[in-house]
Every structure is written in C-alpha cells, then in structure tokens.
Design an enzyme around this catalytic site. Structure first.
Site, PDB file in Angstrom:
ATOM      1  N   CYS A  84      19.083  23.973 -14.511  1.00  0.00           N
ATOM      2  CA  CYS A  84      20.192  24.792 -15.004  1.00  0.00           C
ATOM      3  C   CYS A  84      20.933  25.448 -13.827  1.00  0.00           C
ATOM      4  O   CYS A  84      21.677  24.780 -13.127  1.00  0.00           O
ATOM      5  CB  CYS A  84      19.692  25.798 -16.036  1.00  0.00           C
ATOM      6  SG  CYS A  84      21.032  26.483 -17.054  1.00  0.00           S
ATOM      7  N   HIS A 182      16.166  23.373 -19.445  1.00  0.00           N
ATOM      8  CA  HIS A 182      15.018  24.187 -19.042  1.00  0.00           C
ATOM      9  C   HIS A 182      13.701  23.554 -19.528  1.00  0.00           C
ATOM     10  O   HIS A 182      13.162  23.969 -20.555  1.00  0.00           O
ATOM     11  CB  HIS A 182      15.129  25.588 -19.649  1.00  0.00           C
ATOM     12  CG  HIS A 182      16.228  26.421 -19.089  1.00  0.00           C
ATOM     13  ND1 HIS A 182      16.030  27.333 -18.080  1.00  0.00           N
ATOM     14  CD2 HIS A 182      17.543  26.490 -19.403  1.00  0.00           C
ATOM     15  CE1 HIS A 182      17.181  27.932 -17.796  1.00  0.00           C
ATOM     16  NE2 HIS A 182      18.112  27.434 -18.581  1.00  0.00           N
ATOM     17  N   GLU A 184      10.811  24.004 -18.420  1.00  0.00           N
ATOM     18  CA  GLU A 184       9.669  24.908 -18.217  1.00  0.00           C
ATOM     19  C   GLU A 184       9.322  25.706 -19.471  1.00  0.00           C
ATOM     20  O   GLU A 184       8.239  26.291 -19.536  1.00  0.00           O
ATOM     21  CB  GLU A 184       9.953  25.863 -17.046  1.00  0.00           C
ATOM     22  CG  GLU A 184      10.953  26.969 -17.307  1.00  0.00           C
ATOM     23  CD  GLU A 184      12.399  26.543 -17.203  1.00  0.00           C
ATOM     24  OE1 GLU A 184      13.273  27.420 -17.316  1.00  0.00           O
ATOM     25  OE2 GLU A 184      12.670  25.330 -17.009  1.00  0.00           O
TER      26      GLU A 184
END
Length: 203
Positions: A84, A182, A184
C-alpha cells in the site's frame, strides 16, 4: 544436508502495520527487527515498507535520518517489499501526490495515490497472483494506490478491473516487490513467504 538460512528482515517502524508484518514474516521463516535507525537498517538482509500514510512516512524517514540510507540500500540491491503506502514509497513517480512528497524510488512505475477512492470505498476481492500457488489471495484494499504505468523491467503479477480498466496491483522488479493491498491483516502469509524466498535467493 544443511537447513535453509534464516533471513533477518526489517520492517520500517516509523508508522503503519509493523507488528502484523513482523508476525507474517516470522510465520514465513524469517527473524525480524523493527527499523527506526540507520544502524538497524544496516543489519538486515531485506526490508518491508508497511502501509500507512505515505506522506507521513516520507517525512518521518527524513526526521529519523533514514531516507538516504534507505535509498542507498535499495540502489545496492537489498530486497524490499512495499504494501500500500510502501508501494508508493518504492515508485519512481507519483500521481496525485502532495506537492513536497518524495519517494525512495527504485521501481520503474508510476502510481496513483488513493486510486480506489476514500476509506469508504475500501473493498476486498480474491486475487490470483502469478508465482503464488494455492489459489487466489484475499486482497484488502484500503485507500489503496494502483499502478498507472510500468517500465519494461517490471513484472505485473496481478491486476484488478476498476473504473472500466485493468490496473496492476502486484508488481515486481528484480529484488523489489509491491502490492496495493494489505496481506498482513488476513492471516494468509503467502505474499510474505514469497518475499522471504526472494531474500533467500538474493543472499
């Protein structure tokens, strides 16, 4: 037979999802360090630039005297993954950036900030990514950029249809990897595992 080396990876820790990236990297076989100082950067084999606010991260890298060391390590070939805002930081060119905003550069791409819209326009999709087995990756786009233009050395690993056109959202150039989304936050560590393997190959 010897075990594969355990790469030592840093996560730039001036803003963003530092803890989540570290957890995903460690689940993928790396040991990690939060990077806030040049000495910490010098000790790692590769680096993650997390999501957050790209203009704020840009300013903080200068406040922490990290900008020039980061640019030098990238130029020397250190593997870097940007998610991002990290994609924006790796881009050589930005559209819709703030007047004084700078990037670290390294990837021959032009990115558009907040390309998908505001926070309320955030969305998820199942995204097939070249080089990642096991089916599509769940991609979460939050005020995300996309790639408007790529140089010849850039591989497009995934793209999405938005506003009537196809836009790259996962790109790689040599030791540099970037995603608009994202990974994660999903619990699926396959993007991080790909980066860990990139670091192993580079070291």
């Amino acid at each position: 037979m010897t075990d594969a080396p355990v790469p030592h990876l840093g996560v730039l820790a001036v803003q963003g999802d530092v803890r989540e990236h570290r957890a995903a990297l460690e689940a993928s076989g790396a040991r990690t360090t939060a990077v806030r100082r040049p000495a910490e950067l010098a000790a790692v084999d590769g680096l993650v630039l997390p999501g957050g606010e790209s203009t704020t991260i840009d300013k903080l890298t200068r406040i922490f005297d990290l900008r020039d060391p980061l640019r030098a390590r990238i130029a020397q070939g250190m593997p870097v993954y940007g998610s991002c805002a990290g994609m924006i930081l790796l881009a050589d060119r930005i559209l819709d950036g703030h007047r004084e905003q700078q990037t670290l550069g390294g990837m021959d791409i032009t990115v558009r900030r907040n390309a998908f819209g505001r926070q309320v326009d955030s969305y998820e999709c199942d995204l097939p990514i070249a080089g990642i087995a096991g089916g599509p990756v769940r991609a979460i786009f939050i005020r995300a950029p996309w790639v408007e233009e790529c140089g010849e050395r850039v591989e497009v690993l995934a793209a999405v249809e938005a506003k009537g056109e196809s836009h790259p959202v996962v790109v790689r150039q040599g030791n540099l990897l970037a995603t608009s989304f994202h990974p994660e936050v999903t619990g699926d560590h396959r993007v991080h595992a790909l980066f860990v393997e990139m670091v192993r190959s580079a070291t």
